[in-house]
Design a protein around this motif. Structure first.
Motif, PDB file in Angstrom:
ATOM      1  N   PRO A 681      34.832  29.525  81.840  1.00 57.29           N
ATOM      2  CA  PRO A 681      33.680  29.008  80.749  1.00 57.29           C
ATOM      3  C   PRO A 681      32.074  29.189  81.160  1.00 57.29           C
ATOM      4  CG  PRO A 681      35.143  27.781  80.894  1.00 57.29           C
ATOM      5  CD  PRO A 681      35.771  28.205  81.944  1.00 57.29           C
ATOM      6  N   SER A 682      31.501  30.089  80.207  1.00 59.15           N
ATOM      7  CA  SER A 682      30.218  30.310  80.653  1.00 59.15           C
ATOM      8  C   SER A 682      29.260  28.476  80.322  1.00 59.15           C
ATOM      9  CB  SER A 682      29.194  31.483  79.622  1.00 59.15           C
ATOM     10  OG  SER A 682      29.142  30.360  78.853  1.00 59.15           O
ATOM     11  N   PRO A 683      27.916  28.409  81.053  1.00 59.25           N
ATOM     12  CA  PRO A 683      27.112  27.324  81.172  1.00 59.25           C
ATOM     13  C   PRO A 683      27.186  26.565  80.128  1.00 59.25           C
ATOM     14  CG  PRO A 683      26.342  28.613  82.784  1.00 59.25           C
ATOM     15  CD  PRO A 683      27.561  29.200  82.722  1.00 59.25           C
ATOM     16  N   MET A 684      27.171  27.948  79.060  1.00 57.63           N
ATOM     17  CA  MET A 684      26.412  27.264  77.029  1.00 57.63           C
ATOM     18  C   MET A 684      27.290  26.929  76.901  1.00 57.63           C
ATOM     19  SD  MET A 684      25.134  29.911  74.411  1.00 57.63           S
ATOM     20  CE  MET A 684      22.951  28.832  74.841  1.00 57.63           C
ATOM     21  N   ASP A 685      28.813  27.948  77.170  1.00 60.44           N
ATOM     22  CA  ASP A 685      29.945  27.543  76.310  1.00 60.44           C
ATOM     23  C   ASP A 685      30.295  26.069  76.698  1.00 60.44           C
ATOM     24  OD1 ASP A 685      30.439  29.170  74.722  1.00 60.44           O
ATOM     25  OD2 ASP A 685      32.120  30.337  75.871  1.00 60.44           O
ATOM     26  N   ARG A 686      30.219  25.872  78.362  1.00 57.33           N
ATOM     27  CA  ARG A 686      30.672  24.334  77.990  1.00 57.33           C
ATOM     28  C   ARG A 686      29.795  23.232  77.588  1.00 57.33           C
ATOM     29  NH1 ARG A 686      31.126  25.211  84.978  1.00 57.33           N
ATOM     30  NH2 ARG A 686      31.478  27.269  85.225  1.00 57.33           N
ATOM     31  N   VAL A 687      28.856  23.330  78.533  1.00 58.07           N
ATOM     32  CA  VAL A 687      27.663  22.440  77.181  1.00 58.07           C
ATOM     33  C   VAL A 687      27.283  21.914  76.095  1.00 58.07           C
ATOM     34  CG1 VAL A 687      25.867  22.290  79.510  1.00 58.07           C
ATOM     35  CG2 VAL A 687      25.250  23.931  77.350  1.00 58.07           C
ATOM     36  N   ARG A 688      27.862  22.898  74.861  1.00 62.90           N
ATOM     37  CA  ARG A 688      27.923  23.454  73.847  1.00 62.90           C
ATOM     38  C   ARG A 688      28.934  22.325  73.713  1.00 62.90           C
ATOM     39  NH1 ARG A 688      24.456  28.241  70.521  1.00 62.90           N
ATOM     40  NH2 ARG A 688      22.670  27.690  71.298  1.00 62.90           N
ATOM     41  N   ALA A 689      30.068  22.756  73.815  1.00 64.95           N
ATOM     42  CA  ALA A 689      31.676  21.995  74.019  1.00 64.95           C
ATOM     43  C   ALA A 689      31.403  21.230  74.422  1.00 64.95           C
ATOM     44  CB  ALA A 689      32.476  23.001  75.000  1.00 64.95           C
ATOM     45  N   VAL A 690      30.457  20.350  75.560  1.00 68.62           N
ATOM     46  CA  VAL A 690      31.147  18.844  75.921  1.00 68.62           C
ATOM     47  C   VAL A 690      29.802  18.117  74.379  1.00 68.62           C
ATOM     48  CG1 VAL A 690      29.765  16.885  77.333  1.00 68.62           C
ATOM     49  CG2 VAL A 690      30.572  19.057  77.953  1.00 68.62           C
ATOM     50  N   ARG A 691      29.021  18.603  74.178  1.00 66.16           N
ATOM     51  CA  ARG A 691      28.279  17.804  73.251  1.00 66.16           C
ATOM     52  C   ARG A 691      28.456  17.779  71.985  1.00 66.16           C
ATOM     53  NH1 ARG A 691      23.379  20.883  70.446  1.00 66.16           N
ATOM     54  NH2 ARG A 691      22.095  19.423  69.634  1.00 66.16           N
ATOM     55  N   LEU A 692      29.132  18.870  71.172  1.00 62.12           N
ATOM     56  CA  LEU A 692      29.549  19.205  70.453  1.00 62.12           C
ATOM     57  C   LEU A 692      31.254  18.382  69.681  1.00 62.12           C
ATOM     58  CD1 LEU A 692      29.414  22.915  69.414  1.00 62.12           C
ATOM     59  CD2 LEU A 692      27.581  20.671  68.515  1.00 62.12           C
ATOM     60  N   ALA A 693      31.655  18.300  70.956  1.00 67.48           N
ATOM     61  CA  ALA A 693      33.256  17.355  70.979  1.00 67.48           C
ATOM     62  C   ALA A 693      33.644  15.739  71.614  1.00 67.48           C
ATOM     63  CB  ALA A 693      34.062  17.948  72.604  1.00 67.48           C
ATOM     64  N   VAL A 694      32.085  15.491  71.104  1.00 69.81           N
ATOM     65  CA  VAL A 694      31.817  14.896  71.227  1.00 69.81           C
ATOM     66  C   VAL A 694      31.279  13.334  70.310  1.00 69.81           C
ATOM     67  CG1 VAL A 694      29.899  12.751  71.875  1.00 69.81           C
ATOM     68  CG2 VAL A 694      31.258  13.504  74.252  1.00 69.81           C
ATOM     69  N   LYS A 695      30.053  15.467  69.713  1.00 71.65           N
ATOM     70  CA  LYS A 695      30.094  14.611  68.038  1.00 71.65           C
ATOM     71  C   LYS A 695      31.241  14.426  67.395  1.00 71.65           C
ATOM     72  CE  LYS A 695      25.403  16.110  67.342  1.00 71.65           C
ATOM     73  NZ  LYS A 695      24.698  15.392  66.947  1.00 71.65           N
ATOM     74  N   CYS A 696      32.225  15.493  67.553  1.00 73.75           N
ATOM     75  CA  CYS A 696      33.273  15.199  66.404  1.00 73.75           C
ATOM     76  C   CYS A 696      33.920  13.764  66.628  1.00 73.75           C
ATOM     77  CB  CYS A 696      34.604  16.589  67.179  1.00 73.75           C
ATOM     78  SG  CYS A 696      33.861  18.304  67.003  1.00 73.75           S
TER      79      CYS A 696
END
Ligand code: ATP
Length: 775
Positions: A681-696
């Motif tokens: 996965p690209s860094p953008m997908d990784r970091v956004r996945a981390v941030r959005l998953a925590v929010k979820c």
């Protein structure tokens, strides 16, 4: 110099110059290409100032008129092709005086500067001084009074080009994600050797005053500890770091990665060097430790897909801003907030950027972090909660702890595992139980006793720890919906496993699954629980968001593929490739890839294809090859979405082009297929996945121990929602509302697709004729 006119006697044609300044950053060439072409499309003259401010101070041949073909092929080139420099002369007034004179001599009345905080601070100084510089030039008779009057307003617009992402009021600078990509690549390589030898690595990354690269590298590689200048570690940082690392090792982790920003320091501003960190790791912790300094590798080379798109869109916006500027208007720079490109005042941003440095100097670290913006703070918090898993202070009281099911639905997409990892780590830090549901809904309903590992099972931190950088879906994904495997059976499994919150990761199938369960709530009580969907699909076609996890990975894979096939035509230079893209019934992937590679045309399902369109494009191709004096580095490209037309298939289009070229150029078609799912996965997908998953998970835990009965919760529309980035915000949209108001169920995409406007920009920048041009 006499003003050039565009035929209307009294109206001087604008001359807009573009320059790159400060450290080179990937994407700068994309910005220059967009500014030059947009300027020409607006019937103005385009100039490039060579070697940054030095070119402006020197004048003459250092300021060069640019034509359409001069920037052909620039999107895929790294660095900056018009050069950059650190220019001492421009820091002093005499240098800026010469620069002003040179601009007037060339008749330039609009300037777009792409650079970092220093360059834009210089731009701001130049703009502020402009009237007094002109007065001085007029009184020394170096310019006439008429020229002083004509050029009295300087239209200057900033583009933030820097790998550091150190400029305020924008989420990302042009180049920062490419640089992050290089860092992640390097850390991924180091990870493998660290794991093999059970070693520790201390990795120094760039960022003298800004910790964005270090923080995001930490988030996207799952590093054990990160040092950044804005938020130094606690006073007893040595013990704090050692405790966390000891704990990770005790949990079974075989490797240790610590990321240190160049400008890292403790809370008293004493430097924290990689050597200091290494001494602690190899001393008290007795770890075999190495230091790696990544250095100029981080400058990045070729830009990633995001930087190519952003530099293009921002370059276009910069020209519009120059043309819109009215006398007396403040200067702007082009910023991106989440997914939205906005103009912001340069003056305030320069002041805020300087305020971050002051806050650090004054040891006011809370202020420094908050001045970096909400996104930065959220990433920092997400990083800390998912790395310091043993911090008992984060645990919720028993009554608020939940059984959270995590399920992947639909095709794999880069970042699904990153999201799962951070959801699990977050759950554990709060005392929730993370239940991984293997292989989607079919996995859920298959009786777990028949499964060797169980199709629903608790996962621990060590198991998911390495998933941050893994492509595909570690827990398995499946397209089948609850209606296929049985709604009653699905609900019964929720009851059996006592699932009281569901985190779904997936694309349009996942969206449909959520919709089915919402509609099934009345009949099946176990569905009366909070559920949240994190859109993850390469097609980016889920209603309620402008960004899906995995779409950036796909674009990078596609752009890499296109670069490679373009390159393959570098010998003949007379070849057009028609490349078929995935994306279902959405043209998002084709359009965004088209922006990133400078496609000659993009065919989408939304617009379709007709014979007249193909005729115009073939004519355009003929002209393009006829005027090409070798500037195209490789072949030319047309992107065709897989469902753009059932008749004009990719092969048919390629054959038609060949037939109509009458031997003047050749055409080929190419179908990258599943390459588009990307590997890592690209860094953008990784970091956004981390941030959005925590929010979820935070959203789900908001319903824990609720006074509301499931029946009441069922009536609360927000209990089932989709997280999304829309415009400048991260939002949760109620599933019920999205289903009713924003979903095109037939074509499986949002009713209003935000990116449609970008399609016009692809066309504008490739000079593609509009229907009326040919009539
Ligand atoms: P990077 O983020 O990559 O370091 P930068 O734009 O911050 O990029 P600098 O070296 O700080 O890089 O600035 C680039 C050039 O901008 C300088 O060489 C100088 O010519 C000009 N410049 C910087 N600061 C000022 C200032 N305060 N006044 C006038 N000009 C300036």
């Amino acid at each position: 110099m006499a003003p050039v006119t565009n035929g209307e006697a009294s109206k001087p044609r604008k001359r807009i110059a573009v320059m790159t300044s400060g450290g080179d950053a990937p994407g700068m060439n994309g910005a220059v290409r967009a500014v030059v072409r947009m300027t020409l499309q607006e019937n103005c003259e385009a100039y490039a100032v060579m070697e940054g401010y030095q070119g402006l101070v020197e004048g003459g041949d250092w300021i060069k008129q640019m034509e359409w073909a001069d920037v052909r092929g620039w999107l895929s080139e790294g660095g900056t092709l018009i050069g950059t420099a650190r220019c001492q002369d421009f820091r002093e007034r005499p240098g800026r005086l010469r620069a002003a004179k040179n601009m007037i001599e060339k008749g330039i009345n609009g300037l777009v500067i792409c650079g970092g905080d220093g360059s834009l601070t210089g731009a701001d100084t130049f703009r502020k001084e402009w009237p007094s510089l002109l007065s001085q030039l007029a009184s020394s008779k170096e310019i006439t009074a008429a020229e002083q009057e004509e050029y009295k307003f300087l239209n200057i617009v900033g583009l933030v080009g820097s790998i550091d992402n150190d400029f305020a009021d924008t989420d990302a600078t042009i180049g920062c994600y490419s640089s992050l990509g290089r860092i992640c690549e390097a850390v991924d390589y180091i990870d493998a050797t660290a794991f093999s030898h059970q070693r520790a690595f201390v990795i120094e990354v760039m960022g003298r005053h800004c910790g964005w690269l270090a923080l995001m590298a930490g988030v996207s590689t799952g590093a054990d500890y990160v040092f950044i200048p804005e938020n130094p570690p606690p006073e007893d940082w040595e013990a704090h770091m050692c405790d966390i690392i000891k704990n990770h090792r005790a949990l079974g982790k075989r490797k240790t990665i610590v990321i240190v920003a160049e400008g890292a320091h403790d809370r008293d501003l004493n430097k924290i060097s990689p050597t200091k960190v290494k001494d602690l790791l190899s001393g008290p912790l007795k770890l075999d430790t190495r230091i790696t300094t990544l250095g100029h590798v981080q400058r990045g080379g070729q830009a990633c897909a995001y930087d190519r798109q952003m530099s293009t869109l921002q370059g276009v916006e910069a020209v519009r801003a120059v043309l819109d500027a009215k006398p007396g208007d403040a200067s702007h720079f082009i910023s991106v907030v989440e997914n939205k490109i906005v103009r912001k005042p340069l003056l305030e941003a320069v002041a805020t950027t300087q305020a971050v440095a002051e806050a650090i100097e004054n040891k006011d670290f809370d202020k420094a972090v908050s001045l970096r913006g909400d996104e930065f703070k959220e990433y920092y918090d997400a990083y800390m909660t998912t790395t310091a898993t043993e911090d008992a202070g984060q645990l919720l009281p028993e009554s608020k702890r939940m059984n959270i099911g995590i399920i992947h639905v639909g095709a794999p997409a880069g970042g699904m595992n990153s999201a799962t990892r951070s959801a699990v780590a977050y759950c554990l830090s709060r005392g929730h139980k993370p239940w991984a549901i293997h292989n989607g809904f079919p996995g859920l309903v298959r009786h777990h006793k028949d499964e060797p590992i169980g199709s629903v099972r608790l996962v621990d931190w060590l198991e998911v720890e390495g998933w941050i950088s893994k492509g595909g879906s570690e827990i398995g994904t499946n397209r089948d919906l609850p209606s296929k495997v049985g709604l009653a059976e699905t609900a019964a499994c929720f009851k059996e496993w006592k699932i009281d919150g569901l985190f779904i990761i997936g694309g349009f199938e996942a969206y449909s699954a959520l919709s089915e369960m919402r509609k099934g709530q009345a009949e099946h009580p176990p569905f009366r629980i909070p559920m949240v969907l994190l859109p993850a699909t390469i097609s980016n076609n889920v209603p309620g968001t402008e960004y899906s996890v995995g779409s950036d990975t796909c674009l990078n894979a596609l752009v890499g593929y296109c670069d490679a096939i373009k390159q393959s035509a570098s010998a003949s230079r007379r070849r057009i490739f028609v490349v078929e893209t995935q994306g279902g019934r959405s043209g998002y992937i084709a359009t965004m890839a088209g922006l990133a590679i400078g496609a000659l045309a993009v065919y989408t399902p939304e617009e379709g294809i007709d014979l007249a369109m193909l005729g115009r494009d073939i004519e355009h191709l003929r002209e393009s090859f006829a005027t090409d004096k070798g500037q195209t580095r490789g072949g030319k490209l047309i992107l065709n979405s897989e469902h753009a037309s059932a008749t004009y298939t990719t092969q048919v289009i390629a054959d038609m082009i060949k037939e109509e070229s009458h031997g003047r150029f050749e055409s080929r078609f190419a179908i990258p297929g599943h390459v588009q799912q990307g590997g890592t996965p690209s860094p953008m997908d990784r970091v956004r996945a981390v941030r959005l998953a925590v929010k979820c998970i935070q959203k789900l835990e908001g319903y824990a121990d609720s006074d509301k009965t499931p029946e009441v919760q069922m009536k609360d529309e927000d209990t089932m929602s989709v997280i999304g980035i829309t415009g400048a915000s991260v939002v949760f949209n109620s599933m019920k509302r999205l289903e009713a108001e924003e979903t095109d169920w037939k074509d499986r995409r949002p009713l209003n697709e935000s990116w449609l406007a970008y399609k016009k920009i692809v066309d504008t920048l490739s000079g593609r004729p509009k229907p009326m041009d040919c009539c």
